[in-house]
Design a protein around this motif. Structure first.
Motif, mmCIF file in Angstrom:
data_model
loop_
_atom_site.group_PDB
_atom_site.id
_atom_site.type_symbol
_atom_site.label_atom_id
_atom_site.label_comp_id
_atom_site.label_asym_id
_atom_site.label_seq_id
_atom_site.Cartn_x
_atom_site.Cartn_y
_atom_site.Cartn_z
ATOM 1 N N THR A 1 61.605 24.299 28.795
ATOM 2 C CA THR A 1 61.237 25.539 28.110
ATOM 3 C C THR A 1 62.416 26.150 27.369
ATOM 4 N N LYS B 1 54.282 27.214 22.286
ATOM 5 C CA LYS B 1 53.838 28.028 23.426
ATOM 6 C C LYS B 1 54.204 29.478 23.142
ATOM 7 N N PHE C 1 51.158 20.762 20.082
ATOM 8 C CA PHE C 1 51.622 20.423 21.423
ATOM 9 C C PHE C 1 52.847 21.210 21.904
ATOM 10 N N SER D 1 52.609 12.210 26.066
ATOM 11 C CA SER D 1 51.570 12.975 26.768
ATOM 12 C C SER D 1 51.377 14.392 26.232
ATOM 13 N N GLY D 2 52.390 14.931 25.543
ATOM 14 C CA GLY D 2 52.332 16.320 25.103
ATOM 15 C C GLY D 2 52.630 17.302 26.225
ATOM 16 N N GLN D 3 52.951 16.794 27.404
ATOM 17 C CA GLN D 3 53.245 17.650 28.553
ATOM 18 C C GLN D 3 54.635 18.274 28.420
ATOM 19 N N MET D 4 54.754 19.506 28.901
ATOM 20 C CA MET D 4 56.011 20.235 28.819
ATOM 21 C C MET D 4 57.119 19.485 29.548
ATOM 22 N N ARG D 5 58.281 19.425 28.901
ATOM 23 C CA ARG D 5 59.484 18.851 29.519
ATOM 24 C C ARG D 5 60.487 19.954 29.837
ATOM 25 N N VAL E 1 58.460 18.754 24.626
ATOM 26 C CA VAL E 1 57.337 18.095 25.296
ATOM 27 C C VAL E 1 57.544 16.586 25.264
ATOM 28 N N ASN E 2 56.824 15.880 26.114
ATOM 29 C CA ASN E 2 56.853 14.420 26.111
ATOM 30 C C ASN E 2 56.055 13.912 24.917
ATOM 31 N N ASP F 1 61.613 12.957 24.436
ATOM 32 C CA ASP F 1 61.425 14.400 24.290
ATOM 33 C C ASP F 1 61.164 14.733 22.829
#
Length: 118
Positions: free
Chosen positions: A79, A62, A59, A73-77, A69-70, A19
């Motif tokens: 909020t 927001k 990344f 990958s930059g994907q949300m983990r 984020v990961n 994370d």
């Protein structure tokens, strides 16, 4: 992506928590990297800070919330934000990113106004 995880195994060099964000567990990395540059004047510290800052903004930002984020990958983990991430607007002010600092500060101030604490 240039993102850093939250926990690394010092024996193996493997990330134990992938994370990435600006809160608990990683907040001091950004703070002391910048302070090391300011105190020692070594450009390499600033270069490391500037790259890390750019990647986090790209990344994890927001709408002026800096989420988790990961790192791969930059994907949300997640909020959620924690109280230690409230240092971020001050750090942004230190580097002259005043517009971003004001937006970030406004988010934390709203939390304070609603809940009476962060």
């Amino acid at each position: 992506l240039g993102l850093l995880g939250n926990v690394i195994d010092t024996q193996t060099g493997l990330w134990r928590d992938v994370d990435s964000g600006v809160g608990a567990g990683i907040d001091s990395f950004y703070e002391y990297l910048l302070k090391s540059y300011l105190f020692l004047g070594h450009k390499e510290y600033f270069d490391m800070f500037a790259q890390s800052y750019k990647d986090v903004v790209r990344f994890a930002n927001k709408e002026s919330w800096y989420i988790w984020v990961n790192m791969h990958s930059g994907q949300m983990r997640y909020t959620w934000v924690d109280s230690l991430s409230a240092f971020w607007p001050g750090l942004q002010t230190s580097i002259g990113d005043l517009s971003s600092a004001m937006s970030s500060h406004d988010k934390y101030f709203k939390l304070w106004s609603i809940y009476g604490y962060i």
